[in-house]
Scaffold this motif. Structure first.
Motif, mmCIF file in Angstrom:
data_model
loop_
_atom_site.group_PDB
_atom_site.id
_atom_site.type_symbol
_atom_site.label_atom_id
_atom_site.label_comp_id
_atom_site.label_asym_id
_atom_site.label_seq_id
_atom_site.Cartn_x
_atom_site.Cartn_y
_atom_site.Cartn_z
ATOM 1 N N VAL A 183 0.839 -1.205 0.000
ATOM 2 C CA VAL A 183 0.000 0.000 0.000
ATOM 3 C C VAL A 183 0.877 1.260 0.000
ATOM 4 C CG1 VAL A 183 -1.566 1.351 1.483
ATOM 5 C CG2 VAL A 183 -2.059 -1.055 1.020
ATOM 6 N N ARG A 184 2.064 1.150 0.657
ATOM 7 C CA ARG A 184 2.980 2.305 0.717
ATOM 8 C C ARG A 184 3.834 2.457 -0.550
ATOM 9 N NH1 ARG A 184 0.726 2.039 4.743
ATOM 10 N NH2 ARG A 184 1.356 2.156 6.924
ATOM 11 N N ALA A 185 3.646 1.566 -1.535
ATOM 12 C CA ALA A 185 4.581 1.513 -2.661
ATOM 13 C C ALA A 185 4.790 2.878 -3.336
ATOM 14 C CB ALA A 185 4.119 0.483 -3.683
ATOM 15 N N ALA A 186 3.700 3.647 -3.490
ATOM 16 C CA ALA A 186 3.826 4.923 -4.207
ATOM 17 C C ALA A 186 4.689 5.906 -3.412
ATOM 18 C CB ALA A 186 2.450 5.511 -4.473
ATOM 19 N N ILE A 187 4.507 5.906 -2.088
ATOM 20 C CA ILE A 187 5.306 6.812 -1.242
ATOM 21 C C ILE A 187 6.779 6.393 -1.297
ATOM 22 C CG2 ILE A 187 5.755 7.478 1.166
ATOM 23 C CD1 ILE A 187 2.687 7.233 1.591
ATOM 24 N N GLY B 228 1.265 0.009 -14.733
ATOM 25 C CA GLY B 228 0.212 0.578 -13.891
ATOM 26 C C GLY B 228 0.634 0.676 -12.433
ATOM 27 N N ARG B 229 1.960 0.670 -12.183
ATOM 28 C CA ARG B 229 2.493 0.680 -10.811
ATOM 29 C C ARG B 229 3.324 1.932 -10.556
ATOM 30 N NH1 ARG B 229 1.254 -4.041 -7.570
ATOM 31 N NH2 ARG B 229 -0.188 -4.927 -9.056
ATOM 32 N N ALA B 230 3.508 2.213 -9.274
ATOM 33 C CA ALA B 230 4.500 3.208 -8.894
ATOM 34 C C ALA B 230 5.880 2.607 -9.161
ATOM 35 C CB ALA B 230 4.362 3.547 -7.421
ATOM 36 N N ILE B 231 6.775 3.399 -9.737
ATOM 37 C CA ILE B 231 8.106 2.898 -10.101
ATOM 38 C C ILE B 231 9.162 3.648 -9.297
ATOM 39 C CG2 ILE B 231 9.792 2.673 -11.991
ATOM 40 C CD1 ILE B 231 7.412 0.850 -12.452
ATOM 41 N N GLY B 232 9.970 2.904 -8.559
ATOM 42 C CA GLY B 232 11.069 3.506 -7.795
ATOM 43 C C GLY B 232 12.391 3.323 -8.517
ATOM 44 N N ILE B 233 13.385 4.086 -8.095
ATOM 45 C CA ILE B 233 14.751 3.917 -8.610
ATOM 46 C C ILE B 233 15.598 3.465 -7.432
ATOM 47 C CG2 ILE B 233 16.796 5.192 -9.437
ATOM 48 C CD1 ILE B 233 14.995 6.717 -11.304
ATOM 49 N N SER B 234 16.471 2.475 -7.667
ATOM 50 C CA SER B 234 17.310 1.977 -6.575
ATOM 51 C C SER B 234 18.639 2.725 -6.535
ATOM 52 C CB SER B 234 17.568 0.478 -6.756
ATOM 53 O OG SER B 234 18.338 0.013 -5.666
ATOM 54 N N GLY B 235 19.012 3.204 -5.362
ATOM 55 C CA GLY B 235 20.311 3.857 -5.174
ATOM 56 C C GLY B 235 20.502 4.986 -6.165
ATOM 57 N N SER B 236 21.654 4.975 -6.841
ATOM 58 C CA SER B 236 21.954 6.033 -7.811
ATOM 59 C C SER B 236 21.522 5.632 -9.216
ATOM 60 C CB SER B 236 23.449 6.367 -7.762
ATOM 61 O OG SER B 236 24.223 5.198 -7.918
ATOM 62 N N GLY B 237 20.704 4.557 -9.317
ATOM 63 C CA GLY B 237 20.155 4.147 -10.604
ATOM 64 C C GLY B 237 21.188 3.392 -11.437
ATOM 65 N N PRO B 238 20.756 2.936 -12.645
ATOM 66 C CA PRO B 238 19.471 3.195 -13.305
ATOM 67 C C PRO B 238 18.427 2.092 -13.085
ATOM 68 C CG PRO B 238 20.932 2.165 -14.877
ATOM 69 C CD PRO B 238 21.691 2.236 -13.569
ATOM 70 N N THR B 239 18.608 1.188 -12.105
ATOM 71 C CA THR B 239 17.609 0.135 -11.906
ATOM 72 C C THR B 239 16.306 0.723 -11.364
ATOM 73 O OG1 THR B 239 19.257 -1.564 -11.542
ATOM 74 C CG2 THR B 239 17.059 -1.982 -10.628
ATOM 75 N N HIS B 240 15.212 0.336 -12.008
ATOM 76 C CA HIS B 240 13.876 0.723 -11.556
ATOM 77 C C HIS B 240 13.231 -0.485 -10.880
ATOM 78 C CE1 HIS B 240 14.857 3.683 -14.576
ATOM 79 N NE2 HIS B 240 13.816 4.407 -14.251
ATOM 80 N N TRP B 241 12.391 -0.234 -9.883
ATOM 81 C CA TRP B 241 11.704 -1.345 -9.218
ATOM 82 C C TRP B 241 10.222 -1.042 -9.036
ATOM 83 C CZ3 TRP B 241 9.301 0.319 -4.878
ATOM 84 C CH2 TRP B 241 9.899 1.313 -4.096
ATOM 85 N N ALA B 242 9.457 -2.127 -8.917
ATOM 86 C CA ALA B 242 8.036 -2.014 -8.558
ATOM 87 C C ALA B 242 7.720 -3.161 -7.611
ATOM 88 C CB ALA B 242 7.165 -2.102 -9.800
ATOM 89 N N LEU B 243 6.816 -2.915 -6.674
ATOM 90 C CA LEU B 243 6.432 -3.958 -5.702
ATOM 91 C C LEU B 243 5.122 -4.617 -6.133
ATOM 92 C CD1 LEU B 243 7.095 -2.236 -2.244
ATOM 93 C CD2 LEU B 243 8.585 -3.798 -3.526
#
Ligand code: C5P
Length: 332
Positions: A236-240, A270-285
């Motif tokens: 539920v917190r994924a977007a934050i 259709g998800r919130a997408i985060g970036i890990s550390g200094s990138g460029p890996t993107h993640w979604a839960l």
């Protein structure tokens, strides 16, 4: 002595707050980090007297061997172990080591693969030499090798503070229904390696979030996990969490092609997408690992049929991962 084999897990930052720049040029951080089941494989064996350390790598190209953190970790471990080695009446120095490293974690990707290799190499070297070092000495060697290395000594989710040297293990999600495959993590790494120093320099130059939300989100997540958080509450917190990375604007400034790429990922998943550390890996839960597997298959298909254009000379690395967390004991 037999081969010593270690898996060196990748990590993602669920949050990453940059609190400020330090007199030594490093940055004070507050970050909740989790290890993943995507891992490099390191095997180490001792060599005869008179040899030098060697490293053979396969998989993702980690660059020149001489710069590799595995060889630097062997040298640092040998320096740290030399005193106890002689005190134990053993002749000379701890022997040279032959290492084979299967790089399954993309390089310069924000996944800390090199740092994890270093932590695994430190551990494997000591086992190969039949040596033990106290936790404090191991930690000092790890911190000297790199800011992300101490995290990998913790062996699970942790809060990282200071330069990365202050590591506090944090309990992972309550898992009342024993479904340890939750949550699933989708990783997407476009083939545009990013230099961590360059991304921090962009932050220094002003590529920053104006709102100070990352710090609050990071402190809050660490508190919630400590108090015992359910898997559903995390998703539920994924977007934050996805927006709680202070280095994201700096990564996008260094590699502007990531801006449309991230947007495309948000649209396709259709998800919130985060970036890990200094990138460029993107993640979604995802609520579960199987759901992340389906999402990874769909994205690979989108790359293949041209619906997802990715920067870089090669297609992006796309994988579904699990978070490595100690299994909770039922009697507690
Ligand atoms: O410690 P490590 O060598 O892995 O860090 C790589 C680079 O990332 C440093 O040279 C520095 O530019 C930057 N960095 C930082 N603050 C941190 C960690 C890393 O500025 N806490």
């Amino acid at each position: 002595m037999d081969l010593v084999v270690r898996l060196a897990p990748a990590k993602i930052n669920l949050t990453l707050a940059v609190l400020g720049i330090r007199p030594d040029g490093y940055h004070d951080l507050h970050s909740v980090m989790v290890p993943l089941d995507v891992a490099d494989r390191l095997s180490v064996s001792p060599l005869p007297p008179g040899s030098v350390d060697t490293l053979h790598t396969t998989g993702f190209d980690p660059g020149p061997a001489a710069d590799n953190l595995v060889l630097r970790a062997f040298a640092a471990a040998r320096r740290g172990a030399a005193g106890p080695w002689r005190a134990a009446g053993r002749a000379g120095d701890p022997p040279a080591l032959a290492a084979r490293l299967e790089k399954r974690i993309p390089v310069a990707a924000g996944l800390a693969g090199g740092s994890s290799d270093a932590a695994a190499a430190l551990d494997a070297a000591l086992v190969a030499w039949d040596m033990e070092l106290d936790a404090e000495t191991r930690h000092a060697i790890a911190a000297e090798l790199g800011s992300d290395v101490p995290f990998f000594l913790a062996g699970g989710p942790a809060l990282s503070e200071g330069r990365g040297e202050r590591i506090t293990p944090i309990p992972w999600l309550r898992d009342d229904d024993e479904r340890h495959d939750r949550p699933g993590v989708l990783l997407v790494t476009p083939a545009v390696p990013l230099s961590t120093p360059a991304v921090f320099r962009a932050w220094d130059a002003g590529a920053r979030n104006m709102a100070a939300g990352a710090r609050q989100a990071s402190v809050h997540l660490a508190d919630e996990l400590r108090r015992g958080m359910a898997s559903d509450a995390l998703t539920v917190r994924a977007a934050i969490l996805a927006s709680a990375n202070d280095l994201a604007p700096a990564a996008l400034a260094v590699e502007p092609a990531l801006v449309p790429f991230k947007r495309a990922l948000m649209r396709l998943t259709g998800r919130a997408i985060g970036i890990s550390g200094s990138g460029p890996t993107h993640w979604a839960l995802y609520a579960s690992h199987p759901e992340a597997v389906v999402a990874a298959q769909e994205l690979r298909a989108a790359v293949a049929d041209g619906r997802l254009a990715a920067p870089g000379a090669r297609p992006p690395f796309i994988v579904a991962a699990r978070i490595l967390a100690p299994v909770p004991r039922r009697d507690q």
